[in-house]
Design a protein around this motif. Structure first.
Motif, PDB file in Angstrom:
ATOM      1  N   LEU A 110       0.822  -1.205   0.000  1.00 47.15           N
ATOM      2  CA  LEU A 110       0.000   0.000   0.000  1.00 47.15           C
ATOM      3  C   LEU A 110       0.859   1.259   0.000  1.00 47.15           C
ATOM      4  CD1 LEU A 110      -2.757  -1.136   2.524  1.00 47.15           C
ATOM      5  CD2 LEU A 110      -2.958  -0.975   0.038  1.00 47.15           C
ATOM      6  N   ALA A 111       1.951   1.250   0.764  1.00 44.45           N
ATOM      7  CA  ALA A 111       2.836   2.414   0.780  1.00 44.45           C
ATOM      8  C   ALA A 111       3.511   2.605  -0.565  1.00 44.45           C
ATOM      9  CB  ALA A 111       3.878   2.259   1.886  1.00 44.45           C
ATOM     10  N   ALA A 112       3.981   1.509  -1.153  1.00 43.16           N
ATOM     11  CA  ALA A 112       4.641   1.613  -2.455  1.00 43.16           C
ATOM     12  C   ALA A 112       3.661   2.072  -3.531  1.00 43.16           C
ATOM     13  CB  ALA A 112       5.254   0.271  -2.836  1.00 43.16           C
ATOM     14  N   SER A 113       2.384   1.748  -3.376  1.00 48.14           N
ATOM     15  CA  SER A 113       1.381   2.137  -4.365  1.00 48.14           C
ATOM     16  C   SER A 113       1.117   3.635  -4.372  1.00 48.14           C
ATOM     17  CB  SER A 113       0.067   1.395  -4.090  1.00 48.14           C
ATOM     18  OG  SER A 113      -0.600   1.954  -2.970  1.00 48.14           O
ATOM     19  N   GLY A 114       1.562   4.324  -3.329  1.00 45.34           N
ATOM     20  CA  GLY A 114       1.284   5.751  -3.224  1.00 45.34           C
ATOM     21  C   GLY A 114       0.124   6.072  -2.306  1.00 45.34           C
ATOM     22  N   LEU A 115      -0.540   5.035  -1.786  1.00 45.48           N
ATOM     23  CA  LEU A 115      -1.633   5.277  -0.853  1.00 45.48           C
ATOM     24  C   LEU A 115      -1.075   5.919   0.418  1.00 45.48           C
ATOM     25  CD1 LEU A 115      -4.724   4.686  -0.629  1.00 45.48           C
ATOM     26  CD2 LEU A 115      -4.104   2.690   0.747  1.00 45.48           C
ATOM     27  N   THR A 116      -1.798   6.858   0.959  1.00 44.01           N
ATOM     28  CA  THR A 116      -1.376   7.543   2.173  1.00 44.01           C
ATOM     29  C   THR A 116      -2.512   7.531   3.182  1.00 44.01           C
ATOM     30  OG1 THR A 116      -2.177   9.693   1.411  1.00 44.01           O
ATOM     31  CG2 THR A 116       0.110   9.100   0.846  1.00 44.01           C
ATOM     32  N   GLY A 117      -2.162   7.833   4.416  1.00 42.34           N
ATOM     33  CA  GLY A 117      -3.190   7.943   5.435  1.00 42.34           C
ATOM     34  C   GLY A 117      -4.210   9.004   5.102  1.00 42.34           C
ATOM     35  N   GLU A 118      -3.770  10.089   4.452  1.00 46.55           N
ATOM     36  CA  GLU A 118      -4.701  11.145   4.068  1.00 46.55           C
ATOM     37  C   GLU A 118      -5.686  10.653   3.014  1.00 46.55           C
ATOM     38  OE1 GLU A 118      -6.865  14.551   3.490  1.00 46.55           O
ATOM     39  OE2 GLU A 118      -5.640  13.873   5.182  1.00 46.55           O
ATOM     40  N   ALA A 119      -5.215   9.846   2.054  1.00 46.16           N
ATOM     41  CA  ALA A 119      -6.134   9.299   1.045  1.00 46.16           C
ATOM     42  C   ALA A 119      -7.181   8.406   1.697  1.00 46.16           C
ATOM     43  CB  ALA A 119      -5.355   8.533  -0.016  1.00 46.16           C
ATOM     44  N   VAL A 120      -6.750   7.595   2.660  1.00 48.29           N
ATOM     45  CA  VAL A 120      -7.696   6.744   3.383  1.00 48.29           C
ATOM     46  C   VAL A 120      -8.693   7.604   4.158  1.00 48.29           C
ATOM     47  CG1 VAL A 120      -7.921   5.010   5.200  1.00 48.29           C
ATOM     48  CG2 VAL A 120      -6.072   4.830   3.533  1.00 48.29           C
ATOM     49  N   ALA A 121      -8.167   8.666   4.797  1.00 51.99           N
ATOM     50  CA  ALA A 121      -9.056   9.556   5.547  1.00 51.99           C
ATOM     51  C   ALA A 121     -10.075  10.235   4.625  1.00 51.99           C
ATOM     52  CB  ALA A 121      -8.235  10.594   6.296  1.00 51.99           C
ATOM     53  N   ARG A 122      -9.663  10.549   3.407  1.00 57.05           N
ATOM     54  CA  ARG A 122     -10.580  11.197   2.459  1.00 57.05           C
ATOM     55  C   ARG A 122     -11.737  10.265   2.111  1.00 57.05           C
ATOM     56  NH1 ARG A 122      -8.782  16.057   0.396  1.00 57.05           N
ATOM     57  NH2 ARG A 122     -10.652  16.026  -0.896  1.00 57.05           N
ATOM     58  N   THR A 123     -11.455   8.970   1.951  1.00 58.68           N
ATOM     59  CA  THR A 123     -12.551   8.030   1.675  1.00 58.68           C
ATOM     60  C   THR A 123     -13.516   7.990   2.850  1.00 58.68           C
ATOM     61  OG1 THR A 123     -11.371   6.087   2.526  1.00 58.68           O
ATOM     62  CG2 THR A 123     -11.061   6.629   0.211  1.00 58.68           C
ATOM     63  N   GLY A 124     -12.975   8.067   4.063  1.00 53.19           N
ATOM     64  CA  GLY A 124     -13.843   8.075   5.238  1.00 53.19           C
ATOM     65  C   GLY A 124     -14.713   9.314   5.297  1.00 53.19           C
ATOM     66  N   ARG A 125     -14.128  10.466   4.991  1.00 55.34           N
ATOM     67  CA  ARG A 125     -14.909  11.703   5.009  1.00 55.34           C
ATOM     68  C   ARG A 125     -15.973  11.702   3.918  1.00 55.34           C
ATOM     69  NH1 ARG A 125      -9.700  13.934   6.284  1.00 55.34           N
ATOM     70  NH2 ARG A 125      -9.320  14.565   4.119  1.00 55.34           N
ATOM     71  N   LEU A 126     -15.634  11.137   2.752  1.00 57.40           N
ATOM     72  CA  LEU A 126     -16.625  11.057   1.677  1.00 57.40           C
ATOM     73  C   LEU A 126     -17.777  10.131   2.079  1.00 57.40           C
ATOM     74  CD1 LEU A 126     -17.412  11.868  -1.199  1.00 57.40           C
ATOM     75  CD2 LEU A 126     -16.082   9.907  -2.035  1.00 57.40           C
ATOM     76  N   ALA A 127     -17.458   9.029   2.737  1.00 55.54           N
ATOM     77  CA  ALA A 127     -18.499   8.125   3.210  1.00 55.54           C
ATOM     78  C   ALA A 127     -19.415   8.820   4.215  1.00 55.54           C
ATOM     79  CB  ALA A 127     -17.867   6.881   3.836  1.00 55.54           C
ATOM     80  N   ASP A 128     -18.819   9.635   5.098  1.00 58.72           N
ATOM     81  CA  ASP A 128     -19.643  10.378   6.057  1.00 58.72           C
ATOM     82  C   ASP A 128     -20.548  11.375   5.345  1.00 58.72           C
ATOM     83  OD1 ASP A 128     -18.469   9.042   8.161  1.00 58.72           O
ATOM     84  OD2 ASP A 128     -16.974  10.593   8.547  1.00 58.72           O
ATOM     85  N   GLU A 129     -19.982  12.043   4.341  1.00 62.61           N
ATOM     86  CA  GLU A 129     -20.755  13.061   3.622  1.00 62.61           C
ATOM     87  C   GLU A 129     -21.924  12.441   2.865  1.00 62.61           C
ATOM     88  OE1 GLU A 129     -20.097  15.874  -0.298  1.00 62.61           O
ATOM     89  OE2 GLU A 129     -18.355  15.415   0.954  1.00 62.61           O
ATOM     90  N   LEU A 130     -21.672  11.331   2.179  1.00 61.87           N
ATOM     91  CA  LEU A 130     -22.710  10.692   1.362  1.00 61.87           C
ATOM     92  C   LEU A 130     -23.566   9.717   2.151  1.00 61.87           C
ATOM     93  CD1 LEU A 130     -20.586   9.939  -1.838  1.00 61.87           C
ATOM     94  CD2 LEU A 130     -22.156  11.860  -1.460  1.00 61.87           C
ATOM     95  N   ASP A 131     -23.093   9.349   3.340  1.00 61.93           N
ATOM     96  CA  ASP A 131     -23.766   8.343   4.164  1.00 61.93           C
ATOM     97  C   ASP A 131     -23.904   7.019   3.417  1.00 61.93           C
ATOM     98  OD1 ASP A 131     -24.884   7.393   6.503  1.00 61.93           O
ATOM     99  OD2 ASP A 131     -26.932   7.924   5.915  1.00 61.93           O
ATOM    100  N   GLU A 132     -22.852   6.679   2.681  1.00 58.60           N
ATOM    101  CA  GLU A 132     -22.779   5.409   1.963  1.00 58.60           C
ATOM    102  C   GLU A 132     -21.351   4.861   2.089  1.00 58.60           C
ATOM    103  OE1 GLU A 132     -25.334   3.993   0.829  1.00 58.60           O
ATOM    104  OE2 GLU A 132     -26.803   5.556   0.378  1.00 58.60           O
ATOM    105  N   SER A 133     -21.199   3.584   1.847  1.00 57.49           N
ATOM    106  CA  SER A 133     -19.875   2.973   1.886  1.00 57.49           C
ATOM    107  C   SER A 133     -19.062   3.418   0.678  1.00 57.49           C
ATOM    108  CB  SER A 133     -19.991   1.449   1.898  1.00 57.49           C
ATOM    109  OG  SER A 133     -20.623   1.004   3.084  1.00 57.49           O
TER     110      SER A 133
END
Length: 623
Positions: A116-139
Motif C-alpha cells: 500500500l505504501a509503495a502504491s502511493g496510498l497515504t493515510g490522508e487518502a484513506v481519511a478522504r474516503t472516510g470523510r466522503l463516506a460520512d458526507e454521502l452516508d454510503e460505503s
C-alpha cells in the motif's frame, strides 16, 4: 492501472500484469515472472520462502486457527517442513500459537502495508474516503486491478443492518463489479485473452471466495466495459448479489490511464442504481481528481538522521523484549530529534543481522532464507514510483545482492513482486496474506491475545479500558488464575477518578480537557481511602503523566488494588489503558506495583506494535 501506468509511478498492477510492450496489461499468472527473470531457473528459487508463503496463504484463507496437521494437508508439505516454517514465523511474530492452534497476527499486515505504501496510498487518502463516506452516508472504497480481478485497498463502511461485507485485501472477479468494467475498458487483446483463459479454467469464479460463484457471459462484460470507456464511469446493478449497487469512477495517473477506482456502494432498499449515480457522480468525480493529485505528489522525504522513524515490523526477536520502558512522558514525540547534548540513537540491526542471530540461537529450526525473503518483500515499501533497484533493496535489508536477487526471483514467481528492467515493486497480491481478515479486527480483538498472555504471566486478571466521558469503559479482559480475584468483563464501567485506568487516561488528555472531565462529576467517596479533593486528584493525575503509570489502592472498592499503563496510537496519543487488578493481600502497594509494571509495559508495547501496524492504512476505533 495497467503496466503502462506503472512506469509513471502509479499503483502497481496485479498478479500477472506486465508492462506495455511485454504482452499487454494482463498475462497468465506467473508468466511475467518467467519473462522478467529469464525462465524458471530452479537454482535461483528460494524454496523455504515458497513454503513459508504457502503456509501463510493456507492460514490466511482458512478464516480460523489451524493446527500443524491441517497445514500439512492444506499445503502438501512434509510435517517436518511445516514445523520449521511455523517455528520461523512464530519467531518473526507473524503467527501466534495457543495450545496447538496457530493463527496469523496483525504484524503480518506489515507486508500488505508495504504494498500500500509503495502504491502511493497515504493515510490522508484513506481519511478522504472516510470523510466522503460520512458526507454521502454510503460505503466508499478504493480498488486496484489484480490480474483478472479487482482488489480493495481502502474501505469506509457504513454500519447498518444491510452493509457491505468486503474487506481490504478482498479479491473480486473483474466481471462482477463496477471497478472491473473500468479496468477492462483499458485491456488490449492479450488482456482479454488472459481473462478468457482464466474463466475457461474457472467459469463461475470459484477462486474468488469473497463472492458467490456465478458465470458471466463475455459479451455482457465486454458491453459494460465499452460503456464504461465511453461514459468515464461504471455502474454495478446487482452484479455481486441481489440488492447491491455501486457507482465507480477512475482515478487517473499522470498519463490518463486508470490508476485505481473510487466507488460508492449502496443497496436497492435505499436507492435505485440510476438514482445512486445521479446522486453521487458529481461528488465522486471531484474526489477522484483530488485523489489523483494526492497520488501524484512527490514522495515525502525520509526522516533526518536521529529522528523518529517507524521500526520494521518483521524482525526476529533474538532476545526477549525489554520489560522496563521509560515513562511515556519522557519518550520522544514522533518527529522529535535527539535530546540536547545526546547523541542520535544508533541504527537498529539490519533484518539480515537479526536473522543471522536468530539462526545461531535456534539452529536448523529457524529458516533464515524465509526470514530474508520476507524482509525483502517488506523492504519493497520503498518502491513508490517506478520501483527500487536491487542495490537499494540489498542495502535496506543488509543482504548480499545475490541473495536479494534470489528472493526477488521467488517473490516474482509467486506473484508478489514485479520487475521492470532493473526496478522492482510489490504487487497487490501481497494483500492476500492475511490482510482481509486482520484489517477487520477491532481494538479489543487486537488486545485480547496479549491480555490472555499477561493474565497467565502474572496470575491476575487483566483488562483494557477507554475513556467514556467521566467514566472508564472496559472493552476487553482476561481472567486470572486465582480462586479469589477481581472480575471485570467487557462493558464494565467505573468512574475514572478512583481507578488506575481512569487516571492513566486522564493523564493522556490536554490539561484543560483533563480538568474539565474531573469537574464534570464531583468525586464522591466510594471507600474510606477514595481521594475526592479536586486539587489532590489533579496532582495525582499530573504525577501519572510524569511517571507513565498509575497505581490505586482500595479507592474503588475495599481490598482491590490496580496498576495501569497507557496504550498509545502511532501518533503518540493515549487511546486506552492496560490494567492488572488484584486483592491487596499483605503485599505493600510499592512492591506489588514494581512486580507488575515490567509485565504490563511489555504487554502494552506488544499491543501498540499490533495497533500501529493495523491502523497505518486502516482506522481501528478503540470502541
Amino acid at each position: 492501472m495497467d503496466g503502462r501506468a506503472e512506469a509513471s509511478g502509479g499503483l502497481p498492477v496485479g498478479r500477472g500484469r506486465t508492462a506495455a510492450g511485454r504482452g499487454g496489461p494482463l498475462a497468465a499468472p506467473g508468466s511475467a515472472a518467467r519473462d522478467a527473470w529469464g525462465g524458471e531457473s530452479g537454482p535461483d528459487r528460494v524454496r523455504p520462502l515458497e513454503r513459508g508463503l504457502a503456509v501463510l496463504r493456507a492460514l490466511s484463507g482458512a478464516g480460523a486457527p489451524m493446527r500443524a496437521g491441517d497445514l500439512v494437508r492444506a499445503t502438501g508439505l512434509a510435517r517436518s517442513t511445516v514445523d520449521r516454517v511455523v517455528a520461523t514465523l512464530l519467531r518473526l511474530g507473524l503467527l501466534r500459537q495457543h495450545g496447538q492452534e496457530l493463527s496469523t497476527t496483525p504484524r503480518l499486515m506489515a507486508l500488505g502495508n508495504a504494498y500500500l505504501a509503495a502504491s502511493g496510498l497515504t493515510g490522508e487518502a484513506v481519511a478522504r474516503t472516510g470523510r466522503l463516506a460520512d458526507e454521502l452516508d454510503e460505503s466508499v472504497s478504493l480498488a486496484v486491478p489484480d490480474g483478472d480481478g479487482v482488489r480493495f485497498v481502502a474501505q469506509a463502511v457504513r454500519r447498518r443492518t444491510m452493509s457491505v461485507a468486503f474487506r481490504i485485501g478482498d479479491l473480486l472477479p473483474a466481471e462482477r463489479c463496477a471497478p472491473g468494467s473500468l479496468f477492462a475498458a483499458e485491456w488490449d487483446t492479450a488482456g482479454w485473452a488472459a481473462w478468457r483463459a482464466g474463466r475457461a479454467a474457472d467459469p463461475e469464479g470459484t477462486a474468488f471466495p469473497a463472492v458467490p460463484p456465478l458465470a458471466v457471459h463475455e459479451a455482457r462484460f465486454a458491453a459494460r466495459a465499452a460503456r464504461a470507456a465511453d461514459a468515464g464511469w461504471a455502474l454495478d446493478e446487482e452484479l455481486i448479489e441481489p440488492g447491491l449497487i455501486a457507482v465507480s469512477v477512475p482515478v487517473p495517473d499522470g498519463h490518463g490511464r486508470t490508476r485505481c477506482a473510487l466507488s460508492v456502494v449502496s443497496h436497492t432498499s435505499r436507492h435505485t442504481a440510476a438514482d445512486l449515480a445521479d446522486l453521487v457522480l458529481p461528488r465522486l468525480r471531484a474526489e477522484a481528481a483530488r485523489l489523483a493529485e494526492a497520488f501524484a505528489a512527490p514522495e515525502p522525504a525520509p526522516p533526518a538522521a536521529g529522528t523518529h522513524r517507524a521500526p520494521r515490523t518483521l524482525r526476529p526477536a533474538v532476545a526477549p523484549p525489554a520489560t522496563v520502558a521509560p515513562p511515556a512522558s519522557h519518550a520522544p514525540a514522533p518527529g522529535d530529534g535527539p535530546a540536547p547534548g545526546c547523541a542520535p540513537a544508533p541504527a537498529p540491526p539490519s533484518p539480515a543481522a537479526l536473522a543471522r542471530a536468530a539462526k545461531e540461537e535456534l539452529g536448523p529450526g529457524f529458516l533464515q532464507s524465509l526470514a530474508r525473503g520476507l524482509a525483502v518483500l517488506e523492504a519493497l515499501e520503498g518502491a513508490r514510483g517506478p520501483g527500487l533497484p536491487l542495490a537499494a533493496l540489498a542495502a535496506a535489508t543488509g543482504l548480499p545482492r545475490a541473495t536479494a536477487r534470489r528472493c526477488l526471483h521467488t517473490l516474482a514467481r509467486e506473484g508478489y513482486a514485479a520487475c521492470d528492467g532493473r526496478l522492482h515493486r510489490p504487487l497487490p497480491r501481497v494483500l492476500e496474506l492475511g490482510y482481509a481478515r486482520l484489517s477487520r479486527l477491532s481494538f479489543a480483538e487486537l488486545a485480547q491475545p496479549h491480555l490472555r498472555d499477561l493474565a497467565e504471566r502474572v496470575g491476575e486478571p487483566a483488562s483494557v479500558a477507554v475513556l467514556d466521558g467521566p467514566d472508564v469503559l472496559h472493552v476487553a479482559s482476561a481472567p486470572g488464575v486465582r480462586i479469589m480475584s477481581p472480575h471485570i468483563t467487557p462493558g464494565t464501567r467505573f468512574p475514572a477518578y478512583p481507578t488506575a485506568t481512569g487516571r492513566v487516561l486522564l493523564a493522556g488528555l490536554p490539561e484543560a480537557e483533563r480538568l474539565r472531565v474531573l469537574a464534570a462529576v464531583p468525586p464522591g467517596p466510594l471507600t474510606r481511602r477514595t481521594v475526592t479533593a479536586p486539587r489532590r486528584l489533579a496532582q495525582l493525575v499530573a504525577q501519572v503523566a510524569r511517571e507513565g503509570h498509575a497505581s490505586v489502592d482500595e479507592e474503588l472498592e475495599e481490598g482491590l488494588r490496580a496498576v495501569a499503563v497507557p496504550i498509545r496510537d502511532a501518533a503518540g496519543r493515549v487511546v486506552a489503558a492496560l490494567n492488572v487488578s488484584r486483592h491487596t493481600g499483605g503485599t505493600p502497594l510499592a512492591a506489588a506495583r514494581d512486580a507488575l509494571l515490567p509485565a504490563l509495559r511489555t504487554a502494552a508495547a506488544a499491543i501498540e506494535t499490533d495497533l500501529h501496524t493495523a491502523e497505518r492504512f486502516n482506522p481501528v476505533p478503540v470502541r
